[in-house]
Design an enzyme around this catalytic site. Structure first.
Site, PDB file in Angstrom:
ATOM      1  CE  LYS A   1      -2.305   1.658   3.754  1.00 33.08           C
ATOM      2  NZ  LYS A   1      -2.181   3.120   3.830  1.00 33.08           N
TER       3      LYS A   1
ATOM      4  CG  ASP B   1      -4.845   4.473   1.583  1.00 31.03           C
ATOM      5  OD1 ASP B   1      -6.004   4.871   1.386  1.00 31.03           O
ATOM      6  OD2 ASP B   1      -4.338   4.380   2.717  1.00 31.03           O
TER       7      ASP B   1
ATOM      8  CE  LYS C   1      -7.725   6.604   4.034  1.00 26.17           C
ATOM      9  NZ  LYS C   1      -6.278   6.351   4.026  1.00 26.17           N
TER      10      LYS C   1
ATOM     11  CG  ASP D   1     -12.357  17.858  -5.597  1.00 22.78           C
ATOM     12  OD1 ASP D   1     -13.313  18.616  -5.841  1.00 22.78           O
ATOM     13  OD2 ASP D   1     -11.189  18.261  -5.461  1.00 22.78           O
TER      14      ASP D   1
ATOM     15  CB  THR E   1     -10.470   3.114  11.939  1.00 26.51           C
ATOM     16  OG1 THR E   1      -9.254   3.458  11.301  1.00 26.51           O
ATOM     17  CG2 THR E   1     -11.137   2.000  11.182  1.00 26.51           C
TER      18      THR E   1
ATOM     19  NE  ARG F   1       2.005   1.799  13.159  1.00 20.10           N
ATOM     20  CZ  ARG F   1       1.207   2.643  13.827  1.00 20.10           C
ATOM     21  NH1 ARG F   1       1.722   3.544  14.629  1.00 20.10           N
ATOM     22  NH2 ARG F   1      -0.101   2.573  13.661  1.00 20.10           N
TER      23      ARG F   1
HETATM   24  O1  C5P Z   1       0.985   0.368  11.155  1.00 24.38           O
HETATM   25  P1  C5P Z   1      -0.468  -0.005  10.961  1.00 24.38           P
HETATM   26  O2  C5P Z   1      -0.691  -1.491  10.732  1.00 24.38           O
HETATM   27  O3  C5P Z   1      -1.350   0.584  12.026  1.00 24.38           O
HETATM   28  O4  C5P Z   1      -0.829   0.708   9.575  1.00 24.38           O
HETATM   29  C1  C5P Z   1      -2.132   0.661   9.056  1.00 24.38           C
HETATM   30  C2  C5P Z   1      -2.168   1.364   7.735  1.00 24.38           C
HETATM   31  O5  C5P Z   1      -3.526   1.429   7.331  1.00 24.38           O
HETATM   32  C3  C5P Z   1      -1.660   2.796   7.766  1.00 24.38           C
HETATM   33  O6  C5P Z   1      -1.087   3.055   6.479  1.00 24.38           O
HETATM   34  C4  C5P Z   1      -2.898   3.621   7.957  1.00 24.38           C
HETATM   35  O7  C5P Z   1      -2.823   4.899   7.406  1.00 24.38           O
HETATM   36  C5  C5P Z   1      -3.922   2.785   7.175  1.00 24.38           C
HETATM   37  N1  C5P Z   1      -5.311   2.973   7.559  1.00 24.38           N
HETATM   38  C6  C5P Z   1      -5.778   2.780   8.858  1.00 24.38           C
HETATM   39  N2  C5P Z   1      -7.096   2.982   9.142  1.00 24.38           N
HETATM   40  C7  C5P Z   1      -7.948   3.359   8.179  1.00 24.38           C
HETATM   41  C8  C5P Z   1      -7.495   3.540   6.864  1.00 24.38           C
HETATM   42  C9  C5P Z   1      -6.150   3.343   6.596  1.00 24.38           C
HETATM   43  O8  C5P Z   1      -5.005   2.417   9.725  1.00 24.38           O
HETATM   44  N3  C5P Z   1      -9.223   3.510   8.452  1.00 24.38           N
END
Ligand code: C5P
Length: 236
Positions: free
Chosen positions: A32, A59, A61, A64, A122, A214
């Site tokens: 992503k 991603d 998002k 517009d 979220t 992460r």
């Molecule tokens: O490090 P982690 O597993 O928390 O990363 C989750 C990824 O998913 C990040 O790139 C974050 O921006 C993305 N994301 C999220 N929640 C959302 C949409 C995207 O955590 N609702």
């Protein structure tokens, strides 16, 4: 349709960090690329990662007016990514415009990217949604409403939390993608995510694709961590 490997979030500040990370893997990943990296490095980062044979969820998002999103999607289609997204809050006409743009920009003989919509972020809480967006529903009702609108507009699915995935599957069908972030290994650090699930828990709860950042990128050994995620995701 692309494979259903776990999607690894390349949340790195610059191209060398991305390339060093990817160089550790023998296999091709589904990754992503988010707005931080894209706005820093531009479309070239997408081309470079694609040239190495990886699948890409871009991603960005988009949100517009329909005509602008349509034109933007036409351009993004030329990057040959596998999955792209918009905000469902942009409305049905905007989402339909996004599909038209993607179709117009996809060269003959190529499969157009799948398109999904963000429902409620979220990071948004129910009181915040009600007060700031003026939506008199529960958070899960709002997410379901956006998912239904997304389906009516003809998109392929939504980004949602694991906790809403099952309800969305019931209402929108199994083919409608539920792409879920917030994935952690048992005992792993939750970081800033509030509602987390393990890869196997996400599958059990109705996710069709997981986004993992992460738990892999910040692991002592990302390749080992990735294999553990795949095992839990694919074998359950
Ligand atoms: O490090 P982690 O597993 O928390 O990363 C989750 C990824 O998913 C990040 O790139 C974050 O921006 C993305 N994301 C999220 N929640 C959302 C949409 C995207 O955590 N609702």
């Amino acid at each position: 349709m692309f494979n259903k490997k776990p999607i690894i979030a390349l949340d790195f500040p610059s191209e060398p960090d991305v390339m060093n990370f990817l160089a550790q893997f023998e296999e091709k990943l589904f990754v992503k690329i988010g707005m931080e990296l894209y706005l820093q490095e531009g479309p070239d980062i997408v081309r470079k990662v694609k040239d190495e044979g990886h699948n890409i969820f871009l991603d960005l998002k988009l949100h517009d007016i329909p005509n602008t999103v349509k034109s933007a999607m036409k351009g993004l289609a030329r990057l040959h990514v596998d999955l792209v997204n918009v905000h469902a809050a942009g409305g049905r006409a905007m989402m339909e415009g996004a599909i038209e743009g993607l179709e117009a920009g996809t060269e003959a003989g190529r499969t157009r990217a799948d398109l999904i919509a963000v429902t409620q972020l979220t990071s948004t809480t129910e009181p915040q949604m009600q007060a700031e967006q003026g939506i008199p529903l529960s958070l899960s009702e709002s997410v379901l409403q956006y998912a239904t609108l997304t389906k009516q507009a003809g998109l392929n699915g939504v980004v949602c939390s694991v906790h809403e995935a099952q309800a969305i599957r019931k209402v929108c069908g199994d083919d409608f993608l539920r792409v879920t972030p917030g994935i952690r290994m048992l005992g792993g650090d939750a970081h800033d995510q509030k509602r987390i699930a393990t890869p196997d828990g996400a599958k059990k709860d109705g996710s069709s694709l997981i986004v993992v950042g992460r738990a892999v990128t910040a692991a002592a050994n990302p390749v080992v961590a990735y294999k553990e995620v795949c095992k839990l995701w694919e074998e359950n």
